[in-house]
Motif scaffolding. Sequence first.
Motif, mmCIF file in Angstrom:
data_model
loop_
_atom_site.group_PDB
_atom_site.id
_atom_site.type_symbol
_atom_site.label_atom_id
_atom_site.label_comp_id
_atom_site.label_asym_id
_atom_site.label_seq_id
_atom_site.Cartn_x
_atom_site.Cartn_y
_atom_site.Cartn_z
ATOM 1 N N GLU A 57 0.811 -1.218 0.000
ATOM 2 C CA GLU A 57 0.000 0.000 0.000
ATOM 3 C C GLU A 57 0.841 1.264 0.000
ATOM 4 O OE1 GLU A 57 -2.723 0.033 3.248
ATOM 5 O OE2 GLU A 57 -3.742 -1.758 2.602
ATOM 6 N N ARG A 58 2.010 1.217 0.631
ATOM 7 C CA ARG A 58 2.816 2.430 0.758
ATOM 8 C C ARG A 58 4.238 2.166 0.310
ATOM 9 N NH1 ARG A 58 -0.274 2.094 5.497
ATOM 10 N NH2 ARG A 58 -1.872 3.686 5.563
ATOM 11 N N ASN A 59 4.853 3.213 -0.198
ATOM 12 C CA ASN A 59 6.223 3.122 -0.635
ATOM 13 C C ASN A 59 6.868 4.485 -0.430
ATOM 14 O OD1 ASN A 59 8.557 2.184 -1.710
ATOM 15 N ND2 ASN A 59 7.826 2.061 -3.806
ATOM 16 N N THR A 60 8.170 4.527 -0.236
ATOM 17 C CA THR A 60 8.867 5.799 -0.105
ATOM 18 C C THR A 60 10.120 5.767 -0.956
ATOM 19 O OG1 THR A 60 9.745 7.436 1.432
ATOM 20 C CG2 THR A 60 10.194 5.138 1.944
ATOM 21 N N GLY A 92 24.610 25.335 -8.906
ATOM 22 C CA GLY A 92 23.362 24.990 -8.240
ATOM 23 C C GLY A 92 23.591 24.227 -6.956
ATOM 24 N N ASN A 93 22.527 23.996 -6.232
ATOM 25 C CA ASN A 93 22.562 23.241 -4.981
ATOM 26 C C ASN A 93 21.710 22.002 -5.131
ATOM 27 O OD1 ASN A 93 24.122 25.061 -3.401
ATOM 28 N ND2 ASN A 93 22.348 26.396 -3.244
ATOM 29 N N LEU A 94 22.050 20.989 -4.379
ATOM 30 C CA LEU A 94 21.269 19.766 -4.375
ATOM 31 C C LEU A 94 20.268 19.833 -3.235
ATOM 32 C CD1 LEU A 94 21.051 16.793 -5.531
ATOM 33 C CD2 LEU A 94 22.258 16.164 -3.465
ATOM 34 N N VAL A 95 18.998 19.642 -3.542
ATOM 35 C CA VAL A 95 17.951 19.555 -2.533
ATOM 36 C C VAL A 95 17.412 18.134 -2.605
ATOM 37 C CG1 VAL A 95 15.685 20.401 -1.815
ATOM 38 C CG2 VAL A 95 17.359 21.993 -2.772
ATOM 39 N N THR A 96 17.406 17.429 -1.472
ATOM 40 C CA THR A 96 16.877 16.073 -1.462
ATOM 41 C C THR A 96 15.373 16.142 -1.253
ATOM 42 O OG1 THR A 96 18.942 15.187 -0.596
ATOM 43 C CG2 THR A 96 16.995 13.824 -0.318
ATOM 44 N N PHE A 97 14.652 15.370 -2.047
ATOM 45 C CA PHE A 97 13.188 15.326 -2.021
ATOM 46 C C PHE A 97 12.792 13.908 -1.660
ATOM 47 C CE2 PHE A 97 9.400 14.109 -4.464
ATOM 48 C CZ PHE A 97 8.476 15.005 -3.941
ATOM 49 N N CYS A 98 11.953 13.751 -0.643
ATOM 50 C CA CYS A 98 11.497 12.423 -0.226
ATOM 51 C C CYS A 98 9.982 12.374 -0.316
ATOM 52 C CB CYS A 98 11.947 12.137 1.200
ATOM 53 S SG CYS A 98 11.528 10.477 1.733
ATOM 54 N N ALA A 99 9.488 11.363 -1.030
ATOM 55 C CA ALA A 99 8.053 11.219 -1.236
ATOM 56 C C ALA A 99 7.570 9.886 -0.688
ATOM 57 C CB ALA A 99 7.731 11.313 -2.721
ATOM 58 N N VAL A 100 6.398 9.885 -0.089
ATOM 59 C CA VAL A 100 5.746 8.661 0.381
ATOM 60 C C VAL A 100 4.423 8.575 -0.373
ATOM 61 C CG1 VAL A 100 4.814 7.423 2.368
ATOM 62 C CG2 VAL A 100 6.798 8.909 2.657
ATOM 63 N N ILE A 101 4.299 7.540 -1.222
ATOM 64 C CA ILE A 101 3.152 7.420 -2.124
ATOM 65 C C ILE A 101 2.620 5.993 -2.086
ATOM 66 C CG2 ILE A 101 2.399 7.672 -4.519
ATOM 67 C CD1 ILE A 101 4.823 9.517 -4.928
ATOM 68 N N THR A 102 1.300 5.847 -2.100
ATOM 69 C CA THR A 102 0.697 4.517 -2.151
ATOM 70 C C THR A 102 0.529 4.089 -3.602
ATOM 71 O OG1 THR A 102 -1.590 5.238 -2.307
ATOM 72 C CG2 THR A 102 -0.662 5.060 -0.084
ATOM 73 N N ALA A 103 0.353 2.789 -3.793
ATOM 74 C CA ALA A 103 0.101 2.268 -5.133
ATOM 75 C C ALA A 103 -1.214 2.807 -5.679
ATOM 76 C CB ALA A 103 0.089 0.746 -5.114
ATOM 77 N N ALA A 104 -2.135 3.181 -4.773
ATOM 78 C CA ALA A 104 -3.428 3.738 -5.180
ATOM 79 C C ALA A 104 -3.320 5.210 -5.552
ATOM 80 C CB ALA A 104 -4.440 3.564 -4.062
ATOM 81 N N ALA A 109 2.473 14.556 2.494
ATOM 82 C CA ALA A 109 3.147 15.779 2.067
ATOM 83 C C ALA A 109 4.646 15.495 1.968
ATOM 84 C CB ALA A 109 2.869 16.896 3.064
ATOM 85 N N PRO A 110 5.321 16.069 0.993
ATOM 86 C CA PRO A 110 6.730 15.748 0.782
ATOM 87 C C PRO A 110 7.657 16.296 1.851
ATOM 88 C CG PRO A 110 6.059 17.509 -0.674
ATOM 89 C CD PRO A 110 4.821 17.037 0.020
ATOM 90 N N THR A 111 8.840 15.728 1.886
ATOM 91 C CA THR A 111 9.903 16.175 2.775
ATOM 92 C C THR A 111 11.053 16.687 1.917
ATOM 93 O OG1 THR A 111 9.295 14.525 4.423
ATOM 94 C CG2 THR A 111 11.505 15.453 4.584
ATOM 95 N N PHE A 112 11.581 17.840 2.274
ATOM 96 C CA PHE A 112 12.711 18.427 1.564
ATOM 97 C C PHE A 112 13.882 18.544 2.525
ATOM 98 C CE2 PHE A 112 8.936 20.053 -0.561
ATOM 99 C CZ PHE A 112 9.232 19.846 -1.892
#
Length: 165
Positions: A57-60, A92-104, A109-112
């Motif tokens: 159901e969930r993945n990151t 430029g700078n590197l910004v890390t983006f972390c997403a948690v999304i379900t298969a549905a 909300a994202p994390t930066f």
Amino acid sequence: MAGKEWMRLFMRRHPKLVYRKPENTSLARATAFNRHNVDQFFDNYISVQQKYKLTTERNTDETGITTVLQTPKVIAKAEKKQVGQIVSAERGNLVTFCAVITAAGNYLAPTFIFPRVRIKDSHLAGSLAGAIAYDSKSGWINADIFLNLLKHIQKHTKSTKDCPI
């Protein structure tokens, strides 16, 4: 010796072939990607899913996003020898983006993770409601930020020992 004309004619005779820009892959990564290691990964993956009764159901995932975009390819007249485009002189700078999304398709909300010493409210201007930001000297995720991210996920998904994700 084959020259440019030979190459042009060769490509014309083989229209299914195209030029591609290869992606860099380290030797360690390329040699580690073999049947034994892939089978071992999936055996471990299945045993952990069964042991903890996890669902898909969930993945990151996390990825780096640069603040300076690459110049795109453009279409120009053939007789034009040079095509100019104004670009930023910065690396430029590197910004890390972390997403948690379900298969549905549901998501948290994202994390930066910004390469900063202190986060300002303006760093999240225009982002999704509930987005969170952390600072890291490198802009990469570290152990402390990862634990905070796990707490954030647990809080919003209501996961427990009896109902893990």
